[in-house]
Design an enzyme around this catalytic site. Structure first.
Site: not given
Ligand SMILES: Cc1ncc(COP(=O)(O)O)c(C=O)c1O
Length: 412
Positions: A274, A339, A367
């Site tokens: 992921e 602010c 992010y």
């Molecule tokens: C369940 C899950 N999978 C995947 C990710 C992706 O993580 P990254 O952007 O560090 O690869 C996150 C990020 O918080 C997550 O919470």
């Protein structure tokens, strides 16, 4: 790969001079390279050699529809954490069987939405959630595929707020007996279909040790489940691979996948990952203009409402000039107009700058825009996609009227 580089003294993204973007679209703006997104996504998809796999992009890291479409076309599925993200990925034509639904707080509506859409699996994060999914599946008489997210009690290093696989963290289930019992329960259930085990130990991870330990823990559990005739379709090791914000040297997707493939050699389950940040971060920058100079402060037109990471985690982002100048370098704190004293984008950045100059905050693709807000009634920045020598607006800059759109004056 990096498609942001100086050509004839001016910073370009692919074939587009960033100083031209200010004239065309204004600032602050998020600017993304299509080529980088594509190549980063393909670095996952193409690194597998012999393991059945699926790379599900973590939509939370960057969720613009045009970007999601590029990532889908590169062959990725999606990891989502809300009904909103599900709506996004379905709207760009994602295949439901390539969607994993993670997150500790799925609502009834979100679960129903996931079942009705035919997603690959819910990553279940608690016993209560499992019963809730079962009840909804029973009510609508439609089976729900689930995997249990384990909490392997592994500290992946990195910032406390983005470490997710330690025992005290709110994610997954840490008691392995409970995991086994829940899998056995799901196996007997009419409308739950247990298809996998999952874990995700954190973000901005810089060595592979935690991934390998997680794989071992997951294998152990999967093997134990075989004793109860429970065969899993996949094992999901989450995302989390870090990137180089400063001087870090993270492993590449190929490094990660080669090590995991080695481990998966004799296994029959499919491997799911992921990744978020490692696909999206270095594909985007935040382009901003210096409004005022005061003492050692550069007061720019982007702020914490545009890019929250420095304020939220004290995260470091390199900043640089759009015009390549180094004759009069000084140390600057780059701050926004919001602010709050926590409103900064960079500290002690070495730049040669004047008022009205353009600078960019690098590695802002992940992010970044997704965490933007309207704090201080500031309209959100626009998002621009660069494709070769073309720049295209992929999200309009918000207007002042947009800020008022959902509100009404009572008694009016
Ligand atoms: C369940 C899950 N999978 C995947 C990710 C992706 O993580 P990254 O952007 O560090 O690869 C996150 C990020 O918080 C997550 O919470």
């Amino acid at each position: 790969m990096n498609t942001f580089k100086y050509i004839d003294g001016s910073l370009h993204c692919e074939g587009v001079d960033l100083s031209v973007l200010e004239e065309k679209h204004g600032t602050p703006s998020y600017v993304y390279s299509k080529k980088t997104i594509e190549e980063n996504a393909k670095a996952y998809v193409n690194s597998f050699t012999n393991t059945r796999n699926l790379a599900c992009f973590a939509v939370k890291s960057l969720s613009n529809l045009s970007i999601l479409k590029i990532i889908k076309d590169a062959g990725c599925g999606f990891d989502i954490v809300s009904g909103g993200e599900l709506h996004r990925v379905l709207s760009i034509g994602a295949e439901p069987k390539k969607i994993i639904f993670s997150g500790v707080g799925k609502t009834k509506n979100e679960i129903q939405q996931g079942i009705n859409s035919g997603i690959l699996s819910f990553n279940v994060e608690s016993e209560s959630e499992l019963y809730r999914i079962e009840k909804i599946a029973d009510d609508i008489e439609s089976p729900a595929p689930i995997s249990i997210r384990i909490n392997p009690d592994i500290d992946s290093g990195g910032h406390d707020y983005i470490t997710t696989g330690r025992k005290g963290d709110k994610f997954g289930i840490s008691d392995t007996r409970k995991v086994i019992d829940l899998c056995k329960y799901a196996h007997q259930s009419k409308n739950l279909k247990i298809v996998g085990l999952a874990c995700h130990i954190g973000s901005q991870i810089l060595d592979l040790d935690g991934f390998m330990k997680s794989a071992d823990k997951i294998f152990e559990l999967a093997d134990e489940l075989e004793n109860f005739d429970i065969s899993l379709e996949f094992l999901d090791l989450g995302g989390g691979l870090g990137i180089s914000y400063e001087n870090e040297v993270p492993p590449s997707p190929l490094d990660l996948i080669s090590c995991l493939e080695d481990k998966f050699k004799n296994r029959k389950e499919r491997l799911i990952l992921e990744p978020g940040r490692s696909i999206s971060a270095n594909a985007g920058v935040l382009l901003t203009k210096v409004e005022y100079i005061k003492d050692n402060f550069l007061i720019v037109d982007a702020a914490m409402n545009d890019l929250l990471r420095p304020s939220l985690y004290k995260a470091h982002h390199d900043v640089c000039n759009v015009k390549d100048k180094k004759d009069n370098l000084k140390k600057w704190n780059v701050v926004g107009p919001v602010c709050e004293s926590s409103d900064f984008l960079a500290k002690n950045a070495s730049l040669d700058v004047h008022e009205d100059d353009l600078i960019v905050v690098k590695n802002a693709g992940a992010y970044g825009f997704v965490m933007a807000s309207n704090y201080n009634s500031r309209p959100k920045a626009c998002e621009i996609l660069i494709d070769g020598d073309q720049s295209k607006i992929i999200r309009q800059r918000e207007t002042l009227d947009d800020l008022l759109e959902k509100e009404k004056i009572e008694n009016d």
